[in-house]
Scaffold this active site. Structure first.
Site, PDB file in Angstrom:
ATOM      1  CG  ASP A 146      45.743  51.181  -1.597  1.00  0.00           C
ATOM      2  OD1 ASP A 146      44.531  51.152  -1.855  1.00  0.00           O
ATOM      3  OD2 ASP A 146      46.189  51.279  -0.438  1.00  0.00           O
TER       4      ASP A 146
ATOM      5  CD  GLU B 192      46.662  53.616   3.024  1.00  0.00           C
ATOM      6  OE1 GLU B 192      45.690  54.074   3.677  1.00  0.00           O
ATOM      7  OE2 GLU B 192      46.636  52.493   2.499  1.00  0.00           O
TER       8      GLU B 192
ATOM      9  CG  ASP C  76      42.978  54.431  -4.602  1.00  0.00           C
ATOM     10  OD1 ASP C  76      43.785  54.688  -3.684  1.00  0.00           O
ATOM     11  OD2 ASP C  76      42.217  53.451  -4.589  1.00  0.00           O
TER      12      ASP C  76
ATOM     13  CG  HIS D 176      43.688  50.977   5.799  1.00  0.00           C
ATOM     14  ND1 HIS D 176      43.023  51.519   4.728  1.00  0.00           N
ATOM     15  CD2 HIS D 176      42.761  50.288   6.501  1.00  0.00           C
ATOM     16  CE1 HIS D 176      41.749  51.194   4.792  1.00  0.00           C
ATOM     17  NE2 HIS D 176      41.568  50.438   5.856  1.00  0.00           N
TER      18      HIS D 176
ATOM     19  CG  ASP E 175      51.404  44.995   5.062  1.00  0.00           C
ATOM     20  OD1 ASP E 175      52.267  44.151   4.792  1.00  0.00           O
ATOM     21  OD2 ASP E 175      51.323  45.559   6.150  1.00  0.00           O
TER      22      ASP E 175
END
Length: 257
Positions: free
Chosen positions: A71, A73, A170, A228, A233
């Site tokens: 994931d 950012e 992504d 995010h 997390d």
């Protein structure tokens, strides 16, 4: 965001269990998350995660040895800046047979087109300027990803692994778009992935318009933590979805050439 099952196995949706068993070759068998960190282990125990996973022990083996939960950012603002650049590159290596997290890759990335993070970006992701200043470029990070993949045995042709993402952004949009902008090649192992939203749609019969939030609700998962935040997390929340949702490979694997 970290998502775990609320209490015991009785909370697990029975319609999901029955539909999952009908899948030809479920991607995600039963298992218990172990060995990532003592903090994660305590959170798993406090939310009855092991008992819920025990209810899924009848699922047949899947086709992949490893799931690589990813994931990104990226730089962002309102209105959106262009091009967006990856600023956090996290991967969790999940054993497809034991469902243990065996290894992690995590690096922050120095943006070069818009090197200064916006206040919106910092508020959304929790990533401050000092976390990306002086960090490797995307090219250098991709080289280190390749080294990590080799060290973990994931480049062995006999080892079957696949990335898992929440959505196609992504690996269909962000990574190839930035690589094209910078003139960088995209490794073949990034061209195939499981979209967890498609897996959820297959198993539950509805599309999660609000992503992980809708999937949490539909699977009786508890939302804990900060959204995010790639490694701490959000990846663990996606792992929680992986444990809870054994999808059909035909509905979840995307190829981009």
């Amino acid at each position: 965001m970290i998502a775990f099952l609320h209490t015991g196995a009785a909370k697990f949706p029975q319609n999901l269990l029955s539909r999952s068993r009908q899948a030809v070759s479920p991607l995600f068998p039963a298992g218990v998350l172990k060995g990532f960190s003592s903090i994660v282990s305590r959170k798993l125990a406090s939310h009855g995660f092991g008992a819920s996973m025990a209810a899924m022990s009848s699922f047949p083996p899947q086709r992949y040895h490893y799931f690589l939960v990813l994931d990104f950012e990226a730089t962002c603002d309102k209105p959106q800046i262009h091009p967006q650049e990856i600023i956090e590159f996290p991967i969790l290596k999940l054993n497809g047979r034991t469902m243990e997290i065996e290894s992690t890759f995590h690096m922050y990335v120095q943006p070069v087109v818009h090197p200064q993070l916006t206040p919106f970006c910092t508020e959304l992701t929790g990533i401050i300027q000092g976390m990306v200043d002086g960090q490797p470029s995307l090219q250098q990070v991709l080289e280190r990803v390749d080294e990590w993949m080799a060290k973990e045995g994931l480049l062995d042709p006999s080892v079957k692994s696949i990335f898992v993402t929440c959505g196609d952004w992504d690996l269909k949009v962000m990574l190839p778009g930035q690589c094209q902008y910078l003139g960088l090649p995209v490794a073949d192992y990034f061209k195939q992935w499981i979209n967890l939203k498609k897996a959820y749609s297959f198993a539950m019969g509805s599309w999660p318009k609000n992503g992980l939030l809708d999937m949490n609700k539909g699977l009786n998962l508890q939302h804990i933590g900060r959204p995010h935040s790639g490694i701490v997390d959000r990846l663990l929340e996606i792992c929680g979805q992986v444990f809870s949702l054994p999808p059909s490979p035909s509905s979840t694997v995307t190829f981009e050439h």
